[in-house]
Design an enzyme around this catalytic site. Sequence first.
Site, mmCIF file in Angstrom:
data_model
loop_
_atom_site.group_PDB
_atom_site.id
_atom_site.type_symbol
_atom_site.label_atom_id
_atom_site.label_comp_id
_atom_site.label_asym_id
_atom_site.label_seq_id
_atom_site.Cartn_x
_atom_site.Cartn_y
_atom_site.Cartn_z
ATOM 1 N N TYR A 57 22.342 44.180 66.906
ATOM 2 C CA TYR A 57 21.262 45.151 67.157
ATOM 3 C C TYR A 57 21.819 46.567 67.272
ATOM 4 C CZ TYR A 57 17.444 41.931 67.111
ATOM 5 O OH TYR A 57 16.491 41.047 66.666
ATOM 6 N N HIS A 64 5.919 43.137 65.434
ATOM 7 C CA HIS A 64 7.215 42.558 65.805
ATOM 8 C C HIS A 64 7.998 43.424 66.783
ATOM 9 C CE1 HIS A 64 7.040 40.021 61.851
ATOM 10 N NE2 HIS A 64 6.302 39.520 62.803
ATOM 11 N N SER A 112 6.957 40.792 51.709
ATOM 12 C CA SER A 112 7.023 39.604 50.857
ATOM 13 C C SER A 112 5.828 38.689 51.115
ATOM 14 C CB SER A 112 8.335 38.850 51.088
ATOM 15 O OG SER A 112 8.452 38.524 52.448
HETATM 16 P P1 OAD Z 1 11.104 41.031 53.176
HETATM 17 O O1 OAD Z 1 12.554 41.426 53.085
HETATM 18 O O2 OAD Z 1 10.735 39.602 53.227
HETATM 19 O O3 OAD Z 1 10.281 41.665 51.954
HETATM 20 C C1 OAD Z 1 10.408 43.009 51.562
HETATM 21 C C2 OAD Z 1 9.459 43.214 50.407
HETATM 22 O O4 OAD Z 1 9.507 44.587 50.043
HETATM 23 C C3 OAD Z 1 9.795 42.400 49.134
HETATM 24 O O5 OAD Z 1 8.609 41.784 48.674
HETATM 25 C C4 OAD Z 1 10.305 43.453 48.158
HETATM 26 O O6 OAD Z 1 9.944 43.121 46.829
HETATM 27 C C5 OAD Z 1 9.551 44.686 48.621
HETATM 28 N N1 OAD Z 1 10.199 45.980 48.361
HETATM 29 C C6 OAD Z 1 11.522 46.298 48.390
HETATM 30 N N2 OAD Z 1 11.706 47.606 48.176
HETATM 31 C C7 OAD Z 1 10.473 48.163 48.026
HETATM 32 C C8 OAD Z 1 9.985 49.481 47.798
HETATM 33 N N3 OAD Z 1 10.813 50.514 47.698
HETATM 34 N N4 OAD Z 1 8.648 49.664 47.696
HETATM 35 C C9 OAD Z 1 7.786 48.615 47.818
HETATM 36 N N5 OAD Z 1 8.188 47.342 48.020
HETATM 37 C C10 OAD Z 1 9.503 47.123 48.136
HETATM 38 O O7 OAD Z 1 10.538 41.809 54.452
HETATM 39 P P2 OAD Z 1 9.168 41.635 55.228
HETATM 40 O O8 OAD Z 1 8.058 41.215 54.321
HETATM 41 O O9 OAD Z 1 9.002 42.877 56.023
HETATM 42 O O10 OAD Z 1 9.904 38.921 61.038
HETATM 43 O O11 OAD Z 1 9.479 40.459 56.209
HETATM 44 C C11 OAD Z 1 8.446 40.120 57.111
HETATM 45 C C12 OAD Z 1 8.994 39.518 58.321
HETATM 46 O O12 OAD Z 1 9.785 38.404 57.940
HETATM 47 C C13 OAD Z 1 9.949 40.373 59.111
HETATM 48 O O13 OAD Z 1 9.300 41.306 59.958
HETATM 49 C C14 OAD Z 1 10.672 39.326 59.896
HETATM 50 C C15 OAD Z 1 10.747 38.151 58.920
HETATM 51 O O14 OAD Z 1 10.408 36.950 59.435
HETATM 52 C C16 OAD Z 1 10.530 38.836 62.233
HETATM 53 O O15 OAD Z 1 11.605 39.330 62.442
HETATM 54 C C17 OAD Z 1 9.748 38.146 63.312
#
Ligand code: OAD
Length: 257
Positions: free
Chosen positions: A68, A120, A190
């Site tokens: 962290y 979160h 995602s």
């Molecule tokens: P992910 O890492 O799963 O997904 C990131 C998404 O952003 C992907 O679909 C990429 O294609 C997209 N992406 C990357 N760069 C981008 C850009 N410049 N513009 C637009 N899209 C872009 O991250 P999250 O969806 O945030 O929870 O993950 C959700 C949660 O999953 C997190 O908060 C975490 C995890 O479980 C906890 O920690 C409780």
Amino acid sequence: MHPIPPALVAALGSAQSVVVLTGSGVSAESGVPTFRDAQTGLWERFRPEELATPEAYARNPKLVWDWYTWRRDLVRQAEPNPGHAALAELEKLVAEFTLVTQNVDGLHQRAGNRNVIEFHGNIMRDRCFNDETVIAGWAGKGELPPPCPDGTGHLRPDVVWFGEMIPQAALARSFEAAERCQVFFSIGTSAVVQPAAGLAEVAVRAGATLVEINTNPTPLTSLAEHFLQGPSGEILPGIVRALKARAGSNNDRRTSP
Ligand code: OAD
């Protein structure tokens, strides 16, 4: 340039209520790695799912605290990008605007968004395990997690770890807003983690237009009325420009004789 569909601008222009769900892709252009790409250098061999749990912290508090501390340093050095700035502007242009974020970096608030629901938590705060005492200023100073002032163990980051519950009030407010909105954006996520992903489905069932902005398709893409593929830091400013241009031309029509 990414073309912005006129139907999307029209839906946004007439919407009373808009909900935006963001994930770590929105912060990628600020240099904060996306959640699933987060592990580089020293931390390469650990998956977040192995570090962001109460069990990992109980097993090895120093390891989790160091991780962290590294991420907090990244966030401290990061600045909001044009995508964050566009969302702050959008909030001012819409009557009712709710931003639900899965990000823990606080960049939306730093960009100027006011009505932000943190699903979160926030990495720049700490709290005690056994109560709700939140400590804003500490955020990873020192090599070891300091003891809680109330003697109930060590401080921990004020984030939701795997296996933990999303705060009930945040959930309730988000689902209410999703049911009420006319336009729902899913941006840079995602869309695989529930219940965040379920918010979009609730909005669509209630009749909202679903807009997805992502560099890649996701499980939500087939539900979206508009899928804008590309970086949110480029697409969102384009949407705000188009919305302002529409408002300007509507005003011109109203004032012309
Ligand atoms: P992910 O890492 O799963 O997904 C990131 C998404 O952003 C992907 O679909 C990429 O294609 C997209 N992406 C990357 N760069 C981008 C850009 N410049 N513009 C637009 N899209 C872009 O991250 P999250 O969806 O945030 O929870 O993950 C959700 C949660 O999953 C997190 O908060 C975490 C995890 O479980 C906890 O920690 C409780």
